[in-house]
Enzyme design. Structure first.
Site, PDB file in Angstrom:
ATOM      1  N   ASP A  64       1.825  -4.594  -8.090  1.00 56.43           N
ATOM      2  CA  ASP A  64       2.687  -3.075  -8.124  1.00 56.43           C
ATOM      3  C   ASP A  64       3.596  -2.314  -7.049  1.00 56.43           C
ATOM      4  O   ASP A  64       3.901  -1.914  -7.532  1.00 56.43           O
ATOM      5  CB  ASP A  64       1.110  -2.073  -7.331  1.00 56.43           C
ATOM      6  CG  ASP A  64       0.602  -2.716  -5.948  1.00 56.43           C
ATOM      7  OD1 ASP A  64       1.245  -3.806  -5.899  1.00 56.43           O
ATOM      8  OD2 ASP A  64      -0.809  -2.044  -6.622  1.00 56.43           O
ATOM      9  N   HIS A  65       3.896  -3.216  -6.287  1.00 57.10           N
ATOM     10  CA  HIS A  65       4.644  -2.725  -5.234  1.00 57.10           C
ATOM     11  C   HIS A  65       6.313  -2.697  -6.044  1.00 57.10           C
ATOM     12  O   HIS A  65       7.064  -1.883  -5.676  1.00 57.10           O
ATOM     13  CB  HIS A  65       4.568  -3.778  -4.024  1.00 57.10           C
ATOM     14  CG  HIS A  65       3.163  -3.740  -3.011  1.00 57.10           C
ATOM     15  ND1 HIS A  65       1.915  -2.278  -3.463  1.00 57.10           N
ATOM     16  CD2 HIS A  65       3.332  -1.958  -1.665  1.00 57.10           C
ATOM     17  CE1 HIS A  65       1.334  -1.824  -2.291  1.00 57.10           C
ATOM     18  NE2 HIS A  65       2.531  -1.517  -1.751  1.00 57.10           N
ATOM     19  N   ASP A 119      -3.217  -4.096   2.853  1.00 56.62           N
ATOM     20  CA  ASP A 119      -2.790  -2.794   2.164  1.00 56.62           C
ATOM     21  C   ASP A 119      -3.203  -2.378   2.867  1.00 56.62           C
ATOM     22  O   ASP A 119      -4.981  -2.157   2.892  1.00 56.62           O
ATOM     23  CB  ASP A 119      -2.682  -2.902   1.070  1.00 56.62           C
ATOM     24  CG  ASP A 119      -1.649  -1.669   0.963  1.00 56.62           C
ATOM     25  OD1 ASP A 119      -0.361  -1.608   0.600  1.00 56.62           O
ATOM     26  OD2 ASP A 119      -2.069  -0.497   1.026  1.00 56.62           O
ATOM     27  N   ARG A 379       2.201   9.244   2.687  1.00 49.44           N
ATOM     28  CA  ARG A 379       3.288   9.095   3.776  1.00 49.44           C
ATOM     29  C   ARG A 379       4.409   9.601   3.652  1.00 49.44           C
ATOM     30  O   ARG A 379       5.634   9.487   2.733  1.00 49.44           O
ATOM     31  CB  ARG A 379       3.684   7.105   3.728  1.00 49.44           C
ATOM     32  CG  ARG A 379       2.308   6.308   4.594  1.00 49.44           C
ATOM     33  CD  ARG A 379       2.861   5.653   4.854  1.00 49.44           C
ATOM     34  NE  ARG A 379       1.446   4.732   5.804  1.00 49.44           N
ATOM     35  CZ  ARG A 379       1.289   3.544   5.901  1.00 49.44           C
ATOM     36  NH1 ARG A 379       1.651   2.808   5.057  1.00 49.44           N
ATOM     37  NH2 ARG A 379      -0.191   3.567   5.678  1.00 49.44           N
ATOM     38  N   SER A 538       1.844   1.404   8.315  1.00 49.34           N
ATOM     39  CA  SER A 538       2.054   0.472   6.846  1.00 49.34           C
ATOM     40  C   SER A 538       0.990  -1.186   7.357  1.00 49.34           C
ATOM     41  O   SER A 538       1.046  -1.524   8.534  1.00 49.34           O
ATOM     42  CB  SER A 538       2.945  -0.021   5.788  1.00 49.34           C
ATOM     43  OG  SER A 538       2.946  -1.783   5.838  1.00 49.34           O
ATOM     44  N   ARG A 540       1.726  -4.054   6.702  1.00 50.50           N
ATOM     45  CA  ARG A 540       2.787  -5.205   6.477  1.00 50.50           C
ATOM     46  C   ARG A 540       3.088  -6.272   7.675  1.00 50.50           C
ATOM     47  O   ARG A 540       3.492  -5.829   8.695  1.00 50.50           O
ATOM     48  CB  ARG A 540       4.306  -4.394   6.058  1.00 50.50           C
ATOM     49  CG  ARG A 540       5.137  -3.903   7.221  1.00 50.50           C
ATOM     50  CD  ARG A 540       5.579  -3.513   6.278  1.00 50.50           C
ATOM     51  NE  ARG A 540       6.066  -2.452   5.189  1.00 50.50           N
ATOM     52  CZ  ARG A 540       6.494  -1.434   4.990  1.00 50.50           C
ATOM     53  NH1 ARG A 540       7.305  -0.994   5.673  1.00 50.50           N
ATOM     54  NH2 ARG A 540       6.310   0.006   4.361  1.00 50.50           N
TER      55      ARG A 540
HETATM   56  C1  MIC Z   1       2.706   1.029   2.164  1.00 52.35           C
HETATM   57  O1  MIC Z   1       2.403   2.146   1.410  1.00 52.35           O
HETATM   58  O2  MIC Z   1       3.437   0.988   2.895  1.00 52.35           O
HETATM   59  C2  MIC Z   1       2.306  -0.490   1.921  1.00 52.35           C
HETATM   60  C3  MIC Z   1       3.750  -0.592   0.941  1.00 52.35           C
HETATM   61  O3  MIC Z   1       1.450   0.041   1.026  1.00 52.35           O
HETATM   62  C4  MIC Z   1       1.646  -0.801   3.129  1.00 52.35           C
HETATM   63  C5  MIC Z   1       2.111  -2.833   2.236  1.00 52.35           C
HETATM   64  C6  MIC Z   1       3.384  -3.184   2.259  1.00 52.35           C
HETATM   65  O4  MIC Z   1       4.314  -2.822   3.536  1.00 52.35           O
HETATM   66  O5  MIC Z   1       3.394  -4.223   1.840  1.00 52.35           O
HETATM   67  C7  MIC Z   1       0.520  -0.484   3.651  1.00 52.35           C
HETATM   68  O6  MIC Z   1       0.453   0.851   3.334  1.00 52.35           O
HETATM   69  O7  MIC Z   1       0.244  -1.576   3.984  1.00 52.35           O
HETATM   70 FE1  SF4 Z   2       2.087   2.393  -2.982  1.00 52.66          FE
HETATM   71 FE2  SF4 Z   2       1.301   1.819  -0.502  1.00 52.66          FE
HETATM   72 FE3  SF4 Z   2       2.405   3.971  -1.421  1.00 52.66          FE
HETATM   73 FE4  SF4 Z   2       0.292   3.426  -2.274  1.00 52.66          FE
HETATM   74  S1  SF4 Z   2       0.792   3.520  -0.364  1.00 52.66           S
HETATM   75  S2  SF4 Z   2       1.087   4.115  -3.409  1.00 52.66           S
HETATM   76  S3  SF4 Z   2      -0.438   0.905  -1.673  1.00 52.66           S
HETATM   77  S4  SF4 Z   2       3.052   1.641  -1.745  1.00 52.66           S
END
Ligand code: MIC
Ligand code: SF4
Length: 644
Positions: A64-65, A119, A379, A538, A540
């Site tokens: 999905d990312h 995540d 975010r 995140s 990550r």
């Molecule tokens: C995000 O919202 O920052 C992400 C991308 O979903 C991350 C995960 C990632 O960095 O792959 C998260 O929230 O954990």
């Molecule tokens: Fe995707 Fe993270 Fe954004 Fe949610 S917050 S839509 S999991 S990138």
């Protein structure tokens, strides 16, 4: 004293330790989820553990990312995930099927179960009464192998809801209010539980918006009870058998109670560049805007999109605005297509995107320079949208849709109550799981495809007894993992650590990566100097792995966020908290340090002493007994291998 919903579920899953607040406990994990941006590493590390098949009740891998597939890299990642998952007993949700949290809630979530996801927005599952927690990919891999998940036995904050939301005020405004109260700092080790009479006025998608964005508080998770409303939702998903009732005991014990009258909540916005920089819309209204984006795992449910479509019906988006809509799942997409709402959105001038994270993670739709962008996601960190100079305001779908028409930020409360579109949860959602591929039956195998973008799992060595080096960077408070390891355009390198490491702190200090790596090659290691809440955001683990690859071995900070500090430990980096926070001011970039007898200190001492610029400084090692052993072995992968 009776139990909260949180403690009821923890009690049923406890496998190590005792339920005493502040203690480290190990819990059994029933379900796991991963997404493509963290999944490839999680599965490469799972393969390295040499366990033939997952041991959870259910493990699902979502794409999905990064679904854009510009160049071969993403497509290679997706193929690896699909073929690896088939062999190891993992369900695979294809690109286009939707955002992991939305799909998981719809199709797999189960009240009373535990869910660990790679995540940070995994707590979305708290909307149906799960204990759903975000963690680094390696910890999820360990859980897939049947290992417990370790966490601090939480303090529980009860948010006692009374009243009912007024027309035009929505769940997003509730979580923004909670963020205003609790902020993004200082909530490590807590769980937020929603209680009180107001709970039953909120539908499951509304609850899920609240628990999803609860991630921004830095808490372990957020949870709602599982009640009749939950049952209705699951029944409409044709999953009534997954339901069970979980309510708090009458005399449940909470560590803190926050009373929130839903009737009093105002439409709000989180202003640049932090989700807790919250203001009432009434203070901001009139501001000219350039972009509006509705979607992301926070606000892309059927209800959210229907609300937007009803508002935009027979209207046109202001000509100066770029208006983006991304449905959260194939289910949502299909339903709004079937009932004509999609047509209304298209006619209004919306740009319809795939069911994916997209704009939320800067994978497309970056706003114009200096833009004001209204978004429904969770975010708004500096630069996350892909445009450094843009200011992102996080709002509800109601505020977003109304503002898109006007071309400026408007206050929904200025509109007549009778115009508010009330969207009921459908009695039956449209169900088609054909984009979720089942794994091969046990005993059957097929080839795992590894294109050139698939690297090796990261390699770490046991902790050195003496480390010398320099402070490679001094940063301030609230450094997020987006600062450390940017996503957006760089996402495609998630499976290639040496390449991705070139972008560590890219937007903070463009030369950091090159100089840190060169230093390491000369045996000069690096420490990072951070302020409060280092590692927000995140999950990550790349924000630990890539710095580790470059030669970062220590992080000195005033405080750390939970997921990131675990990730640091899991890859052999020491998270060190100043005993005296004022020491932060006396240290500078390029100061030399020497840490001696480090193994003995980590093994035996409560505090760790490091000599920096010729003077001894004392730190608290932010690690449990078990995590100290992980550090000594050079990380969780080594530790897990030697303990299987
Ligand atoms: C995000 O919202 O920052 C992400 C991308 O979903 C991350 C995960 C990632 O960095 O792959 C998260 O929230 O954990
Ligand atoms: Fe995707 Fe993270 Fe954004 Fe949610 S917050 S839509 S999991 S990138």
């Amino acid at each position: 004293m009776g139990d909260s919903v949180c403690y009821k579920i923890l009690k049923e899953h406890l496998v190590e330790g005792t339920l005493t607040r502040g203690n480290e406990i190990g819990i059994r994990i029933d379900q796991t989820l991963t997404q493509d941006a963290t999944g490839t590493l999680a599965y490469l590390q799972f393969e390295a553990m040499k366990i033939p098949r997952v041991k959870t009740d259910l493990s699902v891998s979502y794409v999905d990312h990064n679904t854009l597939q510009v160049g071969f890299e993403n497509a290679d990642d997706h193929k690896y995930l699909q073929t690896m998952n088939a062999n190891y007993g993992i369900y695979f949700s294809k690109a286009g099927n939707g955002i992991c949290h939305q799909v998981h809630l719809e199709r797999f979530g189960k009240p009373g179960a535990t869910l660990l996801g790679s995540d940070s927005h995994t707590p979305t599952g708290g909307g149906i009464g799960m204990i759903a927690i975000g963690a680094g990919g390696l910890e999820v891999a360990v859980a897939m192998g049947g290992g417990p998940f370790y966490m601090t036995c939480p303090s529980v904050i009860s948010v006692n809801l009374t009243g009912k939301l007024r027309p035009w005020v929505s769940a997003k405004d509730v979580i923004l209010k909670v963020l205003e109260i609790l902020t993004t700092k200082g909530n490590v080790g807590c769980v937020v539980e929603y209680t009180g009479k107001g709970v039953k006025t909120l539908s499951v998608p509304e609850r899920a918006t609240i628990t999803n964005m609860g991630a921004e508080l830095g808490v372990t998770t957020s949870v709602f009870p599982s009640d009749e409303i939950t049952k209705e939702f699951l029944t409409a998903q044709d999953r009534a058998d997954a339901w069970k009732e979980i309510l708090p005991d009458e005399d449940a014990e909470y560590d803190k109670v926050i009373d929130l009258d839903l009737t009093e909540i105002q439409p709000m916005a989180a202003c640049p560049h932090s989700p807790d920089n919250v203001k009432n819309i009434s203070e901001l209204k009139g501001m000219k805007i350039d972009q509006v984006a509705i979607g992301s795992c926070t606000n892309s449910s059927y209800k959210d999109l229907m609300t937007a479509a009803e508002i935009l019906k027979d209207k046109k988006v202001n000509p100066d605005i770029s208006f983006i809509v991304a449905p959260g799942s194939k289910q949502v997409f299909e339903m709004i297509a079937e009932n004509g709402a999609l047509l209304e959105l298209i006619k209004s001038g919306a740009r319809i995107m795939e069911s994916a994270c997209g704009f939320c993670i800067g994978a497309g739709q970056s706003p114009v320079s200096d833009a004001v962008s209204l978004r429904t996601n969770n975010r708004n960190f500096l630069g996350r949208s892909g445009t450094e100079s843009a200011g992102i305001y996080l709002v509800s779908p109601e505020t977003a849709a109304l503002s898109a028409i006007e071309g400026k930020l408007v206050d929904p409360l200025d509109y007549p109550e009778s115009d508010y579109p009330v969207i009921a949860i459908p009695e039956k959602f449209s169900i088609d799981d054909s984009m979720i591929l089942e794994p091969l039956p046990e005993g059957k195998n097929s080839e795992i495809e590894r294109g050139p973008n698939i690297g090796d799992p990261p390699f770490t060595t046991p902790l050195m007894d003496e480390i010398t080096g320099i402070i490679g960077l001094k940063v301030g408070d609230k450094i997020t993992t987006d600062h450390i390891m940017p996503a957006g355009q760089r996402l495609k390198y998630r499976s290639n650590i040496p390449k991705y490491a070139e972008f560590v702190f890219e937007n903070v200090d463009g030369n950091f990566s090159k100089r840190t790596f060169e230093n390491k090659n000369n045996n000069v290691f690096t420490a990072i100097l951070g302020g409060e809440s280092y590692g927000q955001g995140s999950s990550r683990e790349h924000a630990a792995i890539c710095p580790m690859f470059l030669g970062v071995r220590l992080v000195f900070a005033k405080s750390f966020e939970r997921i990131h500090s675990s990730n640091l430990i899991n890859f052999g980096i020491l998270p060190l908290i100043f005993e005296n926070p004022a020491d932060y001011d006396s240290l500078n970039m390029s100061d030399e340090f020497i840490a001696t007898y480090l193994r003995k200190q980590v093994k035996e001492k409560e505090t760790i002493v490091v000599n920096i610029a010729g003077k001894n400084y004392t730190f608290k090692l932010f690690a449990s007994r078990r995590q100290r052993k992980i550090l000594l072995e050079g990380g969780l992968l080594n530790y897990t291998r030697s303990h299987i």
